[in-house]
Design a protein around this motif. Structure first.
Motif, PDB file in Angstrom:
ATOM      1  N   MET A 250       0.848  -1.185   0.000  1.00  0.00           N
ATOM      2  CA  MET A 250       0.000   0.000   0.000  1.00  0.00           C
ATOM      3  C   MET A 250       0.883   1.233   0.000  1.00  0.00           C
ATOM      4  N   ARG A 251       0.837   2.001  -1.052  1.00  0.00           N
ATOM      5  CA  ARG A 251       1.768   3.108  -1.259  1.00  0.00           C
ATOM      6  C   ARG A 251       1.603   4.217  -0.211  1.00  0.00           C
ATOM      7  N   ASN A 252       0.388   4.428   0.311  1.00  0.00           N
ATOM      8  CA  ASN A 252       0.148   5.523   1.238  1.00  0.00           C
ATOM      9  C   ASN A 252       0.442   5.178   2.691  1.00  0.00           C
ATOM     10  N   LYS A 253       0.929   3.974   2.947  1.00  0.00           N
ATOM     11  CA  LYS A 253       1.227   3.576   4.325  1.00  0.00           C
ATOM     12  C   LYS A 253       2.404   4.386   4.867  1.00  0.00           C
ATOM     13  N   LYS A 254       2.219   4.989   6.045  1.00  0.00           N
ATOM     14  CA  LYS A 254       3.290   5.751   6.682  1.00  0.00           C
ATOM     15  C   LYS A 254       4.176   4.780   7.453  1.00  0.00           C
ATOM     16  N   ILE A 255       5.390   4.595   6.962  1.00  0.00           N
ATOM     17  CA  ILE A 255       6.278   3.613   7.570  1.00  0.00           C
ATOM     18  C   ILE A 255       7.077   4.224   8.722  1.00  0.00           C
ATOM     19  N   LEU A 256       7.343   5.545   8.624  1.00  0.00           N
ATOM     20  CA  LEU A 256       8.093   6.246   9.665  1.00  0.00           C
ATOM     21  C   LEU A 256       7.431   7.590   9.927  1.00  0.00           C
ATOM     22  N   GLN A 257       7.167   7.879  11.189  1.00  0.00           N
ATOM     23  CA  GLN A 257       6.578   9.158  11.573  1.00  0.00           C
ATOM     24  C   GLN A 257       7.381   9.758  12.723  1.00  0.00           C
ATOM     25  N   ILE A 258       7.806  11.000  12.530  1.00  0.00           N
ATOM     26  CA  ILE A 258       8.468  11.738  13.603  1.00  0.00           C
ATOM     27  C   ILE A 258       7.508  12.821  14.051  1.00  0.00           C
ATOM     28  N   LYS A 259       7.222  12.854  15.356  1.00  0.00           N
ATOM     29  CA  LYS A 259       6.230  13.789  15.880  1.00  0.00           C
ATOM     30  C   LYS A 259       6.828  14.669  16.969  1.00  0.00           C
ATOM     31  N   ASN A 260       6.865  15.979  16.688  1.00  0.00           N
ATOM     32  CA  ASN A 260       7.278  16.986  17.692  1.00  0.00           C
ATOM     33  C   ASN A 260       8.604  16.640  18.367  1.00  0.00           C
ATOM     34  N   LEU A 261       9.587  16.263  17.547  1.00  0.00           N
ATOM     35  CA  LEU A 261      10.887  15.843  18.086  1.00  0.00           C
ATOM     36  C   LEU A 261      11.743  17.051  18.466  1.00  0.00           C
ATOM     37  N   LYS A 262      12.248  17.015  19.685  1.00  0.00           N
ATOM     38  CA  LYS A 262      13.196  18.042  20.136  1.00  0.00           C
ATOM     39  C   LYS A 262      14.429  17.350  20.694  1.00  0.00           C
ATOM     40  N   VAL A 263      15.585  17.645  20.091  1.00  0.00           N
ATOM     41  CA  VAL A 263      16.854  17.046  20.531  1.00  0.00           C
ATOM     42  C   VAL A 263      17.803  18.176  20.940  1.00  0.00           C
ATOM     43  N   SER A 264      18.338  18.075  22.140  1.00  0.00           N
ATOM     44  CA  SER A 264      19.234  19.112  22.645  1.00  0.00           C
ATOM     45  C   SER A 264      20.554  18.507  23.105  1.00  0.00           C
ATOM     46  N   PHE A 265      21.554  19.388  23.227  1.00  0.00           N
ATOM     47  CA  PHE A 265      22.872  18.970  23.700  1.00  0.00           C
ATOM     48  C   PHE A 265      23.270  19.831  24.896  1.00  0.00           C
ATOM     49  N   GLN A 266      23.838  19.190  25.896  1.00  0.00           N
ATOM     50  CA  GLN A 266      24.206  19.881  27.125  1.00  0.00           C
ATOM     51  C   GLN A 266      25.495  20.666  26.930  1.00  0.00           C
ATOM     52  N   SER A 267      25.440  21.968  27.191  1.00  0.00           N
ATOM     53  CA  SER A 267      26.659  22.777  27.220  1.00  0.00           C
ATOM     54  C   SER A 267      27.060  22.916  28.684  1.00  0.00           C
ATOM     55  N   GLU A 268      27.976  23.807  28.970  1.00  0.00           N
ATOM     56  CA  GLU A 268      28.423  23.976  30.355  1.00  0.00           C
ATOM     57  C   GLU A 268      27.290  24.443  31.267  1.00  0.00           C
ATOM     58  N   LYS A 269      26.384  25.270  30.708  1.00  0.00           N
ATOM     59  CA  LYS A 269      25.365  25.885  31.556  1.00  0.00           C
ATOM     60  C   LYS A 269      23.945  25.429  31.281  1.00  0.00           C
ATOM     61  N   LYS A 270      23.637  25.039  30.015  1.00  0.00           N
ATOM     62  CA  LYS A 270      22.237  24.751  29.698  1.00  0.00           C
ATOM     63  C   LYS A 270      22.132  23.775  28.525  1.00  0.00           C
ATOM     64  N   LEU A 271      20.897  23.285  28.302  1.00  0.00           N
ATOM     65  CA  LEU A 271      20.606  22.461  27.137  1.00  0.00           C
ATOM     66  C   LEU A 271      20.383  23.358  25.922  1.00  0.00           C
ATOM     67  N   ILE A 272      21.077  23.049  24.834  1.00  0.00           N
ATOM     68  CA  ILE A 272      20.945  23.841  23.612  1.00  0.00           C
ATOM     69  C   ILE A 272      20.243  22.995  22.549  1.00  0.00           C
ATOM     70  N   PRO A 273      19.094  23.456  22.030  1.00  0.00           N
ATOM     71  CA  PRO A 273      18.343  22.660  21.051  1.00  0.00           C
ATOM     72  C   PRO A 273      19.027  22.620  19.677  1.00  0.00           C
ATOM     73  N   ALA A 274      19.232  21.407  19.147  1.00  0.00           N
ATOM     74  CA  ALA A 274      19.779  21.242  17.789  1.00  0.00           C
ATOM     75  C   ALA A 274      18.651  20.964  16.794  1.00  0.00           C
ATOM     76  N   VAL A 275      17.626  20.239  17.255  1.00  0.00           N
ATOM     77  CA  VAL A 275      16.406  19.991  16.470  1.00  0.00           C
ATOM     78  C   VAL A 275      15.247  20.400  17.352  1.00  0.00           C
ATOM     79  N   ASP A 276      14.417  21.299  16.854  1.00  0.00           N
ATOM     80  CA  ASP A 276      13.414  21.932  17.707  1.00  0.00           C
ATOM     81  C   ASP A 276      11.990  21.676  17.216  1.00  0.00           C
ATOM     82  N   ASP A 277      11.351  20.639  17.773  1.00  0.00           N
ATOM     83  CA  ASP A 277       9.931  20.391  17.563  1.00  0.00           C
ATOM     84  C   ASP A 277       9.584  20.139  16.090  1.00  0.00           C
ATOM     85  N   ILE A 278      10.264  19.176  15.461  1.00  0.00           N
ATOM     86  CA  ILE A 278       9.968  18.890  14.054  1.00  0.00           C
ATOM     87  C   ILE A 278       9.096  17.635  13.930  1.00  0.00           C
TER      88      ILE A 278
END
Length: 337
Positions: free
Chosen positions: A1-29
């Motif tokens: 079935m061509r319309n089948k969604k095989i992979l779904q990313i929902k509201n993904l936020k990925v951050s990296f810890q710096s010395e003081k805070k989390l810095i977002p690299a991917v923000d809610d995609i």
């Protein structure tokens, strides 16, 4: 079935810890990958393309990386909830990845045959006597000549294009449902680039493998992709089918990328370039992240963050106040440079 969604990313936020805070690299995609399609993800270095793909593979180093929130659904199973042992069963078997530089991805101390056989041993239960034949078969599948001889050679004995084909063969060893290709044609000359793209298109058609192609080259996207996402500073700024995006881009950043592509049909003294640089992750707290480089910027852009607005054409979305659409009526601001 061509319309089948095989992979779904929902509201993904990925951050990296710096010395003081989390810095977002991917923000809610959020994005969907449909079975059998080729999805292109485009953007400059630092836009979050590779972090998105590494998150999907469960390869974000922790620490310092952290998935703050969101879901990554593969066949409706949330990969963010799996432990490393469970991810290992999916990684390579059902979702494979081709990394940017094949010379650093292949072990220089082992022959091509040894490395392919090791991958097959890890992910399949084939008898040992069949592994060599399967290895030769995979190399032939990706268009490598004299495959029965090449399995005894080392990575440094192969050209860049051949090494990239070996990486694709390794990724396709278990007939994965999803193949993520992170800049697969970087550092290859134009002729070899064309061959690799043709190979990927053929694998997509023959094996019905869904492909996420990560690139900064819109020419590559035009060549083989069905749909495209344009990323900037960790956000999706425009998405739609490839013909719509390339022929009728709406976001100033997408327009700038297209204007930067060399055109052999017309002579220009200088190529267009978007002024400025991608902002440092986490540096823009207020307003549109592209505002500092945008030729269409106005007051609201500096004060508020735009959402992804739906355009007239189905599945075409743009993160820009110039194209704010409400209840199906175009409420475009209409600013011109």
């Amino acid at each position: 079935m061509r319309n089948k969604k095989i992979l779904q990313i929902k509201n993904l936020k990925v951050s990296f810890q710096s010395e003081k805070k989390l810095i977002p690299a991917v923000d809610d995609i959020s994005l969907d990958l449909v079975e059998g399609e080729i999805l292109g993800i485009v953007g400059e270095s630092g836009s979050g393309k590779s972090v998105t793909s590494l998150s999907t593979m469960g390869l974000i180093p922790s620490p310092p990386g952290k998935i703050e929130h969101g879901e990554i659904l593969f066949n409706e199973r949330d990969l963010t909830k799996l432990n490393e042992k469970e991810m290992r069963k999916i990684r390579g078997n059902q979702i494979s990845m081709i990394f940017q530089e094949p010379m650093t991805s292949l072990n220089p101390l082992f022959t091509i045959g040894n490395q392919l056989i090791e991958a097959l041993k890890l992910h399949t239960k084939q008898p040992k006597k069949e592994l060599r034949d399967r290895t030769i078969q995979l190399l032939k599948l990706v268009g490598i000549p004299r495959a029965d001889e090449l399995i005894n050679e080392y990575p440094h004995q192969l050209s860049g294009g051949m090494r990239q084909r070996v990486m694709i063969a390794m990724a396709m060893a278990c007939n994965p449902q999803v193949l993520i290709a992170d800049e697969p044609t970087t550092a290859l000359d134009v002729t070899i680039q064309a061959q690799i793209l043709t190979l990927m298109k053929e694998l997509n058609q023959k094996m019905n493998t869904s492909i996420i192609l990560i690139t900064h080259d819109l020419g590559v996207v035009a060549e083989i992709c069905d749909r495209v996402l344009v990323m900037y500073s960790g956000q999706i700024v425009e998405q739609g089918d490839v013909h719509t995006i390339l022929k009728n881009p709406k976001h100033p950043y997408t327009m700038g990328l297209l204007k930067s592509v060399p055109d052999i049909r017309g002579k220009k003294e200088r190529l267009y370039s978007i002024p400025g640089n991608v902002p440092r992750p986490g540096s823009i707290i207020q307003g549109c992240r592209f505002a500092a480089r945008c030729e269409e910027v106005f007051g609201q852009c500096l004060e508020e963050t735009p959402d992804l607005y739906s355009m007239e054409k189905q599945d075409h979305n743009v993160r820009c106040f110039l194209h704010k659409v409400k209840e199906g009526a175009d409420d475009s601001v209409g600013v011109t440079s």
